[in-house]
Design a protein around this motif. Structure first.
Motif, PDB file in Angstrom:
ATOM      1  N   ASN A 179       0.810  -1.228   0.000  1.00  0.00           N
ATOM      2  CA  ASN A 179       0.000   0.000   0.000  1.00  0.00           C
ATOM      3  C   ASN A 179       0.839   1.271   0.000  1.00  0.00           C
ATOM      4  O   ASN A 179       0.291   2.377  -0.116  1.00  0.00           O
ATOM      5  CB  ASN A 179      -0.902   0.033   1.237  1.00  0.00           C
ATOM      6  CG  ASN A 179      -0.097  -0.088   2.535  1.00  0.00           C
ATOM      7  OD1 ASN A 179       0.629  -1.070   2.730  1.00  0.00           O
ATOM      8  ND2 ASN A 179      -0.216   0.893   3.416  1.00  0.00           N
ATOM      9  N   LEU A 180       2.157   1.126   0.129  1.00  0.00           N
ATOM     10  CA  LEU A 180       3.051   2.274   0.246  1.00  0.00           C
ATOM     11  C   LEU A 180       3.657   2.623  -1.106  1.00  0.00           C
ATOM     12  O   LEU A 180       4.236   1.769  -1.780  1.00  0.00           O
ATOM     13  CB  LEU A 180       4.168   1.946   1.239  1.00  0.00           C
ATOM     14  CG  LEU A 180       5.313   2.950   1.358  1.00  0.00           C
ATOM     15  CD1 LEU A 180       4.812   4.276   1.906  1.00  0.00           C
ATOM     16  CD2 LEU A 180       6.426   2.388   2.230  1.00  0.00           C
ATOM     17  N   MET A 181       3.506   3.891  -1.500  1.00  0.00           N
ATOM     18  CA  MET A 181       4.129   4.402  -2.720  1.00  0.00           C
ATOM     19  C   MET A 181       4.775   5.735  -2.381  1.00  0.00           C
ATOM     20  O   MET A 181       4.281   6.474  -1.524  1.00  0.00           O
ATOM     21  CB  MET A 181       3.093   4.583  -3.826  1.00  0.00           C
ATOM     22  CG  MET A 181       2.463   3.268  -4.301  1.00  0.00           C
ATOM     23  SD  MET A 181       1.026   3.496  -5.380  1.00  0.00           S
ATOM     24  CE  MET A 181      -0.260   3.623  -4.132  1.00  0.00           C
ATOM     25  N   ALA A 182       5.890   6.041  -3.022  1.00  0.00           N
ATOM     26  CA  ALA A 182       6.547   7.318  -2.752  1.00  0.00           C
ATOM     27  C   ALA A 182       7.404   7.718  -3.941  1.00  0.00           C
ATOM     28  O   ALA A 182       7.986   6.863  -4.625  1.00  0.00           O
ATOM     29  CB  ALA A 182       7.405   7.219  -1.494  1.00  0.00           C
ATOM     30  N   THR A 183       7.482   9.029  -4.183  1.00  0.00           N
ATOM     31  CA  THR A 183       8.251   9.566  -5.301  1.00  0.00           C
ATOM     32  C   THR A 183       9.303  10.540  -4.792  1.00  0.00           C
ATOM     33  O   THR A 183       9.033  11.340  -3.904  1.00  0.00           O
ATOM     34  CB  THR A 183       7.334  10.294  -6.303  1.00  0.00           C
ATOM     35  OG1 THR A 183       6.773  11.461  -5.682  1.00  0.00           O
ATOM     36  CG2 THR A 183       6.207   9.388  -6.777  1.00  0.00           C
ATOM     37  N   GLN A 184      10.507  10.470  -5.373  1.00  0.00           N
ATOM     38  CA  GLN A 184      11.531  11.460  -5.064  1.00  0.00           C
ATOM     39  C   GLN A 184      11.213  12.790  -5.758  1.00  0.00           C
ATOM     40  O   GLN A 184      11.496  13.859  -5.244  1.00  0.00           O
ATOM     41  CB  GLN A 184      12.910  10.955  -5.500  1.00  0.00           C
ATOM     42  CG  GLN A 184      14.041  11.930  -5.268  1.00  0.00           C
ATOM     43  CD  GLN A 184      14.214  12.278  -3.800  1.00  0.00           C
ATOM     44  OE1 GLN A 184      14.538  11.416  -2.986  1.00  0.00           O
ATOM     45  NE2 GLN A 184      14.003  13.542  -3.443  1.00  0.00           N
ATOM     46  N   PHE A 185      10.614  12.700  -6.923  1.00  0.00           N
ATOM     47  CA  PHE A 185      10.236  13.902  -7.670  1.00  0.00           C
ATOM     48  C   PHE A 185       8.953  14.506  -7.109  1.00  0.00           C
ATOM     49  O   PHE A 185       8.266  13.909  -6.269  1.00  0.00           O
ATOM     50  CB  PHE A 185      10.060  13.569  -9.159  1.00  0.00           C
ATOM     51  CG  PHE A 185       9.027  12.516  -9.438  1.00  0.00           C
ATOM     52  CD1 PHE A 185       7.707  12.845  -9.667  1.00  0.00           C
ATOM     53  CD2 PHE A 185       9.379  11.165  -9.485  1.00  0.00           C
ATOM     54  CE1 PHE A 185       6.745  11.884  -9.925  1.00  0.00           C
ATOM     55  CE2 PHE A 185       8.431  10.185  -9.745  1.00  0.00           C
ATOM     56  CZ  PHE A 185       7.111  10.549  -9.961  1.00  0.00           C
ATOM     57  N   HIS A 186       8.641  15.698  -7.578  1.00  0.00           N
ATOM     58  CA  HIS A 186       7.434  16.403  -7.150  1.00  0.00           C
ATOM     59  C   HIS A 186       6.346  16.231  -8.209  1.00  0.00           C
ATOM     60  O   HIS A 186       6.376  16.927  -9.228  1.00  0.00           O
ATOM     61  CB  HIS A 186       7.717  17.898  -6.968  1.00  0.00           C
ATOM     62  CG  HIS A 186       8.550  18.222  -5.778  1.00  0.00           C
ATOM     63  ND1 HIS A 186       8.011  18.436  -4.533  1.00  0.00           N
ATOM     64  CD2 HIS A 186       9.891  18.363  -5.646  1.00  0.00           C
ATOM     65  CE1 HIS A 186       8.988  18.700  -3.677  1.00  0.00           C
ATOM     66  NE2 HIS A 186      10.130  18.664  -4.319  1.00  0.00           N
ATOM     67  N   PRO A 187       5.377  15.334  -8.003  1.00  0.00           N
ATOM     68  CA  PRO A 187       4.318  15.203  -9.009  1.00  0.00           C
ATOM     69  C   PRO A 187       3.532  16.501  -9.192  1.00  0.00           C
ATOM     70  O   PRO A 187       3.107  16.831 -10.298  1.00  0.00           O
ATOM     71  CB  PRO A 187       3.436  14.062  -8.483  1.00  0.00           C
ATOM     72  CG  PRO A 187       3.818  13.876  -7.060  1.00  0.00           C
ATOM     73  CD  PRO A 187       5.221  14.356  -6.920  1.00  0.00           C
ATOM     74  N   GLU A 188       3.367  17.253  -8.097  1.00  0.00           N
ATOM     75  CA  GLU A 188       2.576  18.481  -8.171  1.00  0.00           C
ATOM     76  C   GLU A 188       3.272  19.565  -8.990  1.00  0.00           C
ATOM     77  O   GLU A 188       2.651  20.571  -9.345  1.00  0.00           O
ATOM     78  CB  GLU A 188       2.257  18.985  -6.759  1.00  0.00           C
ATOM     79  CG  GLU A 188       3.390  19.653  -6.015  1.00  0.00           C
ATOM     80  CD  GLU A 188       4.392  18.706  -5.380  1.00  0.00           C
ATOM     81  OE1 GLU A 188       5.275  19.196  -4.654  1.00  0.00           O
ATOM     82  OE2 GLU A 188       4.311  17.483  -5.612  1.00  0.00           O
ATOM     83  N   LYS A 189       4.570  19.368  -9.301  1.00  0.00           N
ATOM     84  CA  LYS A 189       5.316  20.320 -10.130  1.00  0.00           C
ATOM     85  C   LYS A 189       5.712  19.712 -11.475  1.00  0.00           C
ATOM     86  O   LYS A 189       6.493  20.320 -12.221  1.00  0.00           O
ATOM     87  CB  LYS A 189       6.582  20.774  -9.388  1.00  0.00           C
ATOM     88  CG  LYS A 189       6.311  21.524  -8.098  1.00  0.00           C
ATOM     89  CD  LYS A 189       7.606  21.927  -7.411  1.00  0.00           C
ATOM     90  CE  LYS A 189       7.328  22.646  -6.096  1.00  0.00           C
ATOM     91  NZ  LYS A 189       8.579  22.962  -5.374  1.00  0.00           N
ATOM     92  N   SER A 190       5.184  18.529 -11.764  1.00  0.00           N
ATOM     93  CA  SER A 190       5.617  17.776 -12.946  1.00  0.00           C
ATOM     94  C   SER A 190       4.612  17.814 -14.087  1.00  0.00           C
ATOM     95  O   SER A 190       4.451  16.837 -14.827  1.00  0.00           O
ATOM     96  CB  SER A 190       5.939  16.323 -12.555  1.00  0.00           C
ATOM     97  OG  SER A 190       7.025  16.282 -11.658  1.00  0.00           O
TER      98      SER A 190
END
Length: 215
Positions: A179-190
């Motif tokens: 259930n855990l997902m995580a991004t190093q990048f910023h999706p809200e700025k992508s």
């Protein structure tokens, strides 16, 4: 309406992440209350800044164990940027222990000719878990926006969901485990791809709610 709690611990601008979740049809709720995190349909842990202050701010709000418990419970959980790094055990950036939900260390980019540190700007994702719900309806090798000097180095490489290459170094850009997902990048700025990722997270949360309601 799907309520997604956004953890408020004084580590970055929460506004843009909330706007992205709103566009995806969710109701974001900025909170530092463990009870509200537990009641929400899903949790987003954003973050900008340094590893040690992030852990200290979470500790001062008594949120470390509640966040661990929420992840262990199976609730959908999305970390963003520093919110990915603090999921690991420790960091070369500081001395605090991380949440330890993912085994591994956060490491600093090695200086080399021709690369900038921090790694700042657009880079192309290489999916290593291509069927991850977050990646649905995205083009191959989409561009995403990064600002970081450190990257997650998980002990178990199978939790890596995407990588990027910076100079000669190929590093983890996203992780996913259950259930855990995580991004190093910023999706809200992508741009478009980033908003699609946030929309995919909301869709994933909604599908789990539907499955639970009809089981």
């Amino acid at each position: 309406m799907t309520v997604i709690a956004v953890v408020d611990y004084d580590m970055g601008n929460l506004h843009s992440a909330c706007k992205g979740l709103e566009k995806a049809g969710a109701t974001p709720q900025i909170t530092d209350s463990a009870q509200e995190l537990e009641r929400a349909d899903a949790v987003v842990l954003p973050g900008v800044g340094a590893f040690d202050p992030a852990i200290q701010h979470l500790r001062s709000r008594d949120l470390i164990q509640p966040i661990k418990d929420i992840i262990a419970s199976g609730k959908p959980f999305l970390g963003i940027c520093l919110g990915l790094q603090i999921l690991l055990e420790n960091s070369e950036e500081g001395h605090e222990l991380g949440l330890g939900v993912i085994a591994g260390t956060v490491r600093r980019f090695r200086p080399e000719s021709g690369i900038t540190i921090p790694h700042m700007g657009w880079n192309q994702l290489q999916f290593t878990q291509p069927n991850l719900p977050l990646w649905q309806q995205l083009p191959a090798d989409p561009w995403a926006y990064f600002v970081h000097s450190y990257y997650a180095d998980p002990t178990d490489s199978t939790v890596t969901a995407a990588t990027i290459t910076h100079g000669s170094q190929t590093v983890t850009a996203a992780i996913a485990h259950n259930n855990l997902m995580a991004t190093q990048f910023h999706p809200e700025k992508s741009s478009t791809s980033g908003l699609q990722i946030l929309s995919n997270f909301v869709t994933h949360v909604n599908s789990l709610q539907f499955a639970t309601a009809h089981s």
